[in-house]
Scaffold this active site. Sequence first.
Site, mmCIF file in Angstrom:
data_model
loop_
_atom_site.group_PDB
_atom_site.id
_atom_site.type_symbol
_atom_site.label_atom_id
_atom_site.label_comp_id
_atom_site.label_asym_id
_atom_site.label_seq_id
_atom_site.Cartn_x
_atom_site.Cartn_y
_atom_site.Cartn_z
ATOM 1 N N ARG A 36 0.800 -1.314 0.033
ATOM 2 C CA ARG A 36 0.046 -0.052 0.021
ATOM 3 C C ARG A 36 0.830 1.126 0.100
ATOM 4 O O ARG A 36 0.427 2.202 -0.669
ATOM 5 C CB ARG A 36 -1.169 -0.134 1.313
ATOM 6 C CG ARG A 36 -2.257 -0.810 0.909
ATOM 7 C CD ARG A 36 -3.198 -0.949 2.158
ATOM 8 N NE ARG A 36 -4.487 -1.493 1.493
ATOM 9 C CZ ARG A 36 -5.247 -1.868 2.357
ATOM 10 N NH1 ARG A 36 -5.268 -2.112 3.872
ATOM 11 N NH2 ARG A 36 -6.491 -2.412 1.831
ATOM 12 N N LYS A 198 -15.811 -12.056 8.925
ATOM 13 C CA LYS A 198 -17.100 -11.880 9.403
ATOM 14 C C LYS A 198 -18.228 -11.756 8.279
ATOM 15 O O LYS A 198 -17.883 -11.259 7.164
ATOM 16 C CB LYS A 198 -17.369 -10.477 10.152
ATOM 17 C CG LYS A 198 -16.845 -10.803 11.621
ATOM 18 C CD LYS A 198 -16.796 -9.249 12.361
ATOM 19 C CE LYS A 198 -16.527 -9.617 13.758
ATOM 20 N NZ LYS A 198 -16.454 -8.179 14.336
ATOM 21 N N GLY A 352 -6.465 -6.013 2.236
ATOM 22 C CA GLY A 352 -5.114 -6.107 2.632
ATOM 23 C C GLY A 352 -4.677 -7.639 2.947
ATOM 24 O O GLY A 352 -3.472 -7.666 2.612
HETATM 25 P P1 ADP Z 1 -10.132 -8.823 4.749
HETATM 26 O O1 ADP Z 1 -9.000 -7.705 5.561
HETATM 27 O O2 ADP Z 1 -9.456 -9.407 3.800
HETATM 28 O O3 ADP Z 1 -11.473 -7.906 4.227
HETATM 29 P P2 ADP Z 1 -11.288 -9.761 7.094
HETATM 30 O O4 ADP Z 1 -10.535 -8.354 7.965
HETATM 31 O O5 ADP Z 1 -12.688 -9.878 7.374
HETATM 32 O O6 ADP Z 1 -10.696 -10.027 5.762
HETATM 33 O O7 ADP Z 1 -10.854 -11.033 8.141
HETATM 34 C C1 ADP Z 1 -9.460 -11.499 7.851
HETATM 35 C C2 ADP Z 1 -9.046 -12.276 9.190
HETATM 36 O O8 ADP Z 1 -10.110 -13.265 9.290
HETATM 37 C C3 ADP Z 1 -7.682 -12.887 9.211
HETATM 38 O O9 ADP Z 1 -7.235 -12.139 10.397
HETATM 39 C C4 ADP Z 1 -7.997 -14.199 9.365
HETATM 40 O O10 ADP Z 1 -7.166 -14.950 10.594
HETATM 41 C C5 ADP Z 1 -9.421 -14.408 10.063
HETATM 42 N N1 ADP Z 1 -9.977 -15.601 9.730
HETATM 43 C C6 ADP Z 1 -10.142 -16.458 8.556
HETATM 44 N N2 ADP Z 1 -10.605 -17.521 8.555
HETATM 45 C C7 ADP Z 1 -10.835 -17.663 9.853
HETATM 46 C C8 ADP Z 1 -11.464 -18.703 10.514
HETATM 47 N N3 ADP Z 1 -11.715 -19.961 10.241
HETATM 48 N N4 ADP Z 1 -11.194 -18.474 12.230
HETATM 49 C C9 ADP Z 1 -10.806 -17.339 12.479
HETATM 50 N N5 ADP Z 1 -10.395 -16.376 11.924
HETATM 51 C C10 ADP Z 1 -10.570 -16.604 10.561
#
Ligand code: ADP
Length: 395
Positions: A36, A198, A352
């Site tokens: 970034r 989420k 990210g």
């Molecule tokens: P992004 O930043 O790509 O939009 P999010 O911020 O919503 O995605 O989520 C990213 C986080 O989700 C990461 O820190 C990852 O560790 C967590 N994550 C992914 N799968 C799982 C899981 N099965 N259980 C807990 N955390 C998870």
Amino acid sequence: MLKRSIQDLRLDGKRLFVRVDLNVPLTDGAVGDDTRIRAALPTLRFAIDRGASLVLAAHLGRPKGRPVASLSLKPVAVRLEALLDRPVTFAVDCIGPTATQAVQKAGPSGVTLLENLRFHAEEEANDREFSSALAALGDCYVNDAFGSAHRAHASTVGIVAHVSDAAAGLLMARELEYLGSLLAAPARPFVAILGGSKVSGKLKVIDNLLPRIDALLIGGAMAYTFFKAHGFPIGRSLVEPDLVGTTREIERRAKEWSVELALPTDHFVTTALKPDAPYECLAINDRTIGDRLGVDIGPKTQQAYKAIIDAASTVIWNGPMGVFEIEPFNQGTVAVAKSIAASAGTTIVGGGDSVAAIVKAGVTDHVSHISTGGGASLEFLGGRTLPGVAALPDQ
Ligand code: ADP
Ligand code: MG
């Protein structure tokens, strides 16, 4: 592009306030992946070459309106200084006398980076006075933070009313042009892959995307709320119980739009979120999960998703497939990154975490477009007008 661009501004001798996207991952107080920061450089160099001094503003993480030492932009100033190859003055507050003094100290062709905007609750509240205090630090304004354009905050929207001239930066313009042409006519099949933690943050996006896409692949913790709705055993997996009904609604709407909604069929489960915790692969209906938690998609799911990605002409990906920060649980995310890299179609990766996974998998050059926006690119492709873009004057 229909918006006024930095190329239309008179920059010589001006103090240019630039909203940049510097929301990078920090590890042990140092910048991790600096994609970034690098993405912001063309606009900064463009303005410097045309004789402007720069006041840079950005946010980092979610400090929720108060100073949090671990979310200071100071380490970013250090990396930026190295990448720009010129001094960067750091202001320990983004408004008030310390900010003004730092800008004065930086001088007529200097670069100042202001401390994390979100240390003030007024930033996210789009507060009028705060917007005006930010605007007072520059003569004109450029927004180059595409990744924050889906939020109506003081530094992305409020500030525009208080400056004499405003425009989009080069990165912002590039994102709008690339994603704009894609939105107008995506080659089909068009596949969206969504992961991350989420469902709640992505509901509206999913809703807007459904009429436009042919398949939706779900991974990450998000899947467990769907699984709960199906009555599968999920142990202690991250879940949003309040949204079980909503996932049913998403599945119903996907059917309505004839969108193939794919959920994992196998997953890795572990006893704890630790690198050395024992783990194994189970089918998602396997009750021996007990009180363990699901942390990554399994090999069968990786294969199934690869087949859908292979057949697609356009692929957009946002959000990791598992807890990819912990080594053994990054396999699903890396597999999806590689499948995307092998695709002959147009591929867009945003957010990210997903971009970090692409960098880590070493396949950056095999992706059509790396978007600096996660939520912003998804909202844009869902057809939503981004407030930070709408606020900028037309050409
Ligand atoms: P992004 O930043 O790509 O939009 P999010 O911020 O919503 O995605 O989520 C990213 C986080 O989700 C990461 O820190 C990852 O560790 C967590 N994550 C992914 N799968 C799982 C899981 N099965 N259980 C807990 N955390 C998870
Ligand atoms: Mg994230």
